[in-house]
Scaffold this active site. Sequence first.
Site, short mmCIF file in Angstrom:
data_model
loop_
_atom_site.label_atom_id
_atom_site.label_comp_id
_atom_site.label_asym_id
_atom_site.label_seq_id
_atom_site.Cartn_x
_atom_site.Cartn_y
_atom_site.Cartn_z
N LYS A 1 21.03 35.05 46.94
CA LYS A 1 22.38 34.97 47.54
C LYS A 1 23.39 35.61 46.58
CE LYS A 1 24.24 30.91 46.70
NZ LYS A 1 25.19 31.01 45.60
N LYS B 1 31.67 35.20 37.53
CA LYS B 1 30.34 34.63 37.80
C LYS B 1 29.36 35.74 38.22
CE LYS B 1 27.05 31.77 38.95
NZ LYS B 1 26.43 30.59 38.50
N THR C 1 28.90 29.10 44.07
CA THR C 1 28.94 30.54 43.81
C THR C 1 28.96 31.25 45.16
OG1 THR C 1 27.62 30.24 41.83
CG2 THR C 1 27.80 32.48 42.68
P1 NAP Z 1 21.16 22.48 46.17
O1 NAP Z 1 20.45 21.53 45.28
O2 NAP Z 1 20.38 23.21 47.21
O3 NAP Z 1 22.39 21.71 46.85
C1 NAP Z 1 23.18 22.30 47.84
C2 NAP Z 1 24.21 21.27 48.30
O4 NAP Z 1 25.04 21.88 49.29
C3 NAP Z 1 23.60 20.04 48.97
O5 NAP Z 1 24.39 18.91 48.67
C4 NAP Z 1 23.68 20.40 50.45
O6 NAP Z 1 23.67 19.27 51.31
C5 NAP Z 1 25.04 21.07 50.47
N1 NAP Z 1 25.23 21.96 51.64
C6 NAP Z 1 24.69 23.16 51.86
N2 NAP Z 1 25.12 23.69 53.02
C7 NAP Z 1 25.98 22.78 53.55
C8 NAP Z 1 26.76 22.73 54.73
N3 NAP Z 1 26.77 23.75 55.60
N4 NAP Z 1 27.52 21.64 54.95
C9 NAP Z 1 27.54 20.61 54.07
N5 NAP Z 1 26.82 20.57 52.93
C10 NAP Z 1 26.05 21.66 52.67
O7 NAP Z 1 21.90 23.63 45.32
P2 NAP Z 1 22.47 23.61 43.82
O8 NAP Z 1 21.44 24.16 42.90
O9 NAP Z 1 23.15 22.32 43.53
O10 NAP Z 1 23.57 24.79 43.97
C11 NAP Z 1 24.84 24.58 44.57
C12 NAP Z 1 25.73 25.78 44.24
O11 NAP Z 1 25.84 25.90 42.81
C13 NAP Z 1 25.20 27.13 44.76
O12 NAP Z 1 26.27 27.94 45.16
C14 NAP Z 1 24.52 27.72 43.52
O13 NAP Z 1 24.45 29.11 43.56
C15 NAP Z 1 25.43 27.20 42.40
N6 NAP Z 1 24.81 27.08 41.06
C16 NAP Z 1 23.60 26.48 40.89
C17 NAP Z 1 23.05 26.40 39.60
C18 NAP Z 1 21.70 25.76 39.33
O14 NAP Z 1 21.16 25.95 38.23
N7 NAP Z 1 21.13 25.01 40.25
C19 NAP Z 1 23.76 26.92 38.51
C20 NAP Z 1 24.99 27.49 38.72
C21 NAP Z 1 25.53 27.58 40.00
P3 NAP Z 1 22.26 18.59 51.75
O15 NAP Z 1 21.91 17.66 50.64
O16 NAP Z 1 22.55 17.93 53.03
O17 NAP Z 1 21.26 19.72 51.90
#
Ligand code: NAP
Length: 301
Positions: free
Chosen positions: A242, A174, A99
């Site tokens: 964010k 979104k 997102t």
């Molecule tokens: P998360 O668990 O914090 O995972 C973030 C991922 O992004 C990790 O694999 C992290 O790598 C990677 N990352 C972040 N910055 C990076 C960079 N500069 N270079 C390379 N890798 C990077 O977050 P999440 O909950 O899965 O969310 C991911 C996305 O989906 C976000 O945009 C969020 O808004 C969206 N989203 C989340 C949900 C939810 O319920 N969780 C629902 C809908 C949408 P590392 O493992 O090395 O930290």
Amino acid sequence: MTEKKRVGFIGLGLMGSRMARNILKAGFPLTVWNRTREKMKPLLEAGAEGADSPREVAERSDVVIDIVTDSPDVEEVLLGPQGVIHGARPGLIVIDMSTISPIVTRRIAEKLAEKGVRMLDAPVSGGIIGAEKGTLSIMVGGDYETFKECLPIFEAMGKTITYCGGHGMGQMVKAVNQILVSMTMLAVAEALMFASKAGLDLETTLKAVSGGAAGSWQLTNNGARLLRGDLEPGFKVEHLLKDLRIIMEVAREINMPLPGTALAYQLYRSLMAEGLGEKGTQAVIKVYEKLAGAPLLRGEE
Ligand code: NAP
């Protein structure tokens, strides 16, 4: 039968790890990369191949999916020194499922197009439960033919898959989703805190209201988490902030006041100030506990 596309997957966080597993289960050959390499292990054990960089993922794939945190992170994995663009050949499709800002999405799509790479923005909703079960809502922007070409891949991860328009329009839809999510979560916390102060049994109350006109995903899932005293993510407070920041930027551009979303933004900010950014969004109950001068779960008094 046509051969399955080779899929690359970048970002194995809470969402990506579960979505990548469903891609594998659907029979697509899969190459994965994650910045923190140990998170690749379960996928490699399940049969995926590992790569050393996003560039290498691109070299080995027909379609590259990424789901990382914010706009600069997407720019880094797609356009950075070891980014997808450097391993891309004309015809490659990139699907960004993070997102992020619709404005940044359009800029990235233009840069990729210069190399003959097609891009879809395809943010999701449905949380880690939807990611796990393969029932996500997926909102897609970009070229319609490319969308149709990628439909079997989307179907491996989601149930409600909607084409929303050109580049950035998936991210715009979104944003609509997140306006709804942020205020619904506030309503759930406010209502449960009211129930607690009124001396109601919380389980009975949740059951009574969940099936009626007030029912919602937030109430069923995050309401139940609150009754268990569970503040773990799910969806992190810092990620919702964010999203709300992005929404406010777009709102300013289109001259649209968002009074309810602005209130949600301020209340979630107070959680960041308390060091609760890594908790789930249901942690907004902490704000209401302060306002009410009592804990939600009376056993904790
Ligand atoms: P998360 O668990 O914090 O995972 C973030 C991922 O992004 C990790 O694999 C992290 O790598 C990677 N990352 C972040 N910055 C990076 C960079 N500069 N270079 C390379 N890798 C990077 O977050 P999440 O909950 O899965 O969310 C991911 C996305 O989906 C976000 O945009 C969020 O808004 C969206 N989203 C989340 C949900 C939810 O319920 N969780 C629902 C809908 C949408 P590392 O493992 O090395 O930290």
